[in-house]
Design an enzyme around this catalytic site. Sequence first.
Site, PDB file in Angstrom:
ATOM      1  N   SER A 263     -18.952  31.946 -20.283  1.00  0.00           N
ATOM      2  CA  SER A 263     -19.681  32.697 -21.312  1.00  0.00           C
ATOM      3  C   SER A 263     -19.904  31.850 -22.560  1.00  0.00           C
ATOM      4  O   SER A 263     -18.984  31.203 -23.060  1.00  0.00           O
ATOM      5  CB  SER A 263     -18.897  33.952 -21.693  1.00  0.00           C
ATOM      6  OG  SER A 263     -18.855  34.862 -20.630  1.00  0.00           O
TER       7      SER A 263
ATOM      8  N   ASP B  88     -25.027  39.903 -28.394  1.00  0.00           N
ATOM      9  CA  ASP B  88     -23.878  39.146 -27.891  1.00  0.00           C
ATOM     10  C   ASP B  88     -23.949  37.678 -28.307  1.00  0.00           C
ATOM     11  O   ASP B  88     -23.696  36.776 -27.506  1.00  0.00           O
ATOM     12  CB  ASP B  88     -23.784  39.261 -26.367  1.00  0.00           C
ATOM     13  CG  ASP B  88     -22.374  38.936 -25.861  1.00  0.00           C
ATOM     14  OD1 ASP B  88     -21.470  38.751 -26.694  1.00  0.00           O
ATOM     15  OD2 ASP B  88     -22.197  38.829 -24.632  1.00  0.00           O
TER      16      ASP B  88
ATOM     17  N   HIS C 112     -18.735  38.097 -27.544  1.00  0.00           N
ATOM     18  CA  HIS C 112     -17.527  38.589 -26.875  1.00  0.00           C
ATOM     19  C   HIS C 112     -16.486  37.491 -26.674  1.00  0.00           C
ATOM     20  O   HIS C 112     -15.316  37.776 -26.426  1.00  0.00           O
ATOM     21  CB  HIS C 112     -17.869  39.286 -25.552  1.00  0.00           C
ATOM     22  CG  HIS C 112     -18.258  38.371 -24.433  1.00  0.00           C
ATOM     23  ND1 HIS C 112     -19.559  38.134 -24.071  1.00  0.00           N
ATOM     24  CD2 HIS C 112     -17.502  37.644 -23.570  1.00  0.00           C
ATOM     25  CE1 HIS C 112     -19.603  37.314 -23.042  1.00  0.00           C
ATOM     26  NE2 HIS C 112     -18.356  36.995 -22.713  1.00  0.00           N
TER      27      HIS C 112
END
Length: 316
Positions: free
Chosen positions: A259, A181, A140
């Site tokens: 992230s 992810d 992402h």
Amino acid sequence: MVVLGSIHAPSALSPLQKMIVSSSDNNSLVLGRRRTIAFGSSALVLASLLNLHNPNSNPPLLHSAFAQQQDELQQQEDRVAHLFQESSPSVVFIKDIELAKVPNRPEDRFMLTEDENAKVEGTGSGFIWDKFGHIVTNYHVVAKLATDKSGLQCCKVFLVDARGNSLYREGKIIGFDPSYDLAVLKVDVEGYELKPAALGTSRELHVGQSCFAIGNPYGYENTLTTGVVSGLGREIPSPNGKAIRGAIQTDADINAGNSGGPLIDSYGHVIGVNTATFTRKGTGASSGVNFAIPIDTVVQYVPILIVYGTPYKDRF
């Protein structure tokens, strides 16, 4: 104490002497004992006070325990500081860039400054996988680059080499898997020696053990947050709506920009890839319920992405 001992050990009296001891003598004996006890107690208090103010005397047990506790805290702080110093060179800062127009020459796309011609769309983190310049991050974080058809998307990867020299390179996407992810970037590091992250295992984790997140929350580079493993075997949603099973839950703060960065243990080994957080409504801030993809899952799929670019299911 010696004085009290002499009171309790008088000379032996004959039976006749015991009979003629007057009550006044008894009163004198009791009074003498009381005075002696009072004097003995005062002497002990005075001796204790003198001992506390004597710099050459041995410190009381309480002071010794406090000093030992201070030493232990200092040692713990030193270990965490050393852990960060050893691990942070393996962490990278990723900027997603959207170009206003396609450059005339391919080499010009990365030379553009971040202005009206090159707008920062988002930031994230990642870590160095190997000495060849492969970078592991979340899908992402680079989803726009992975799905770009216009040629207007690119990303800058800021990193340091093994000697501490700062550099930045364009990150080219090598492979990705939205179901977990995960994504892999490649940067050109010819002439530079990198320090790959030390990989651990998530198989032997237990709730309560210390863990640390390194990343770039809100664009603040090289940020360290600390916490514990709060839970294991969690299930979180992936970008394509499927479930990522076996996720690690931690209370180490993970915010926007963290992230893709590593979650490490007390030995500096990567145990997970920081991925998601529950946020307080309207704030976007971490609520203390954060998640990381277990490193055992990452180790299973990243080599496939490096070699083939996509997982098996997407190649047929």
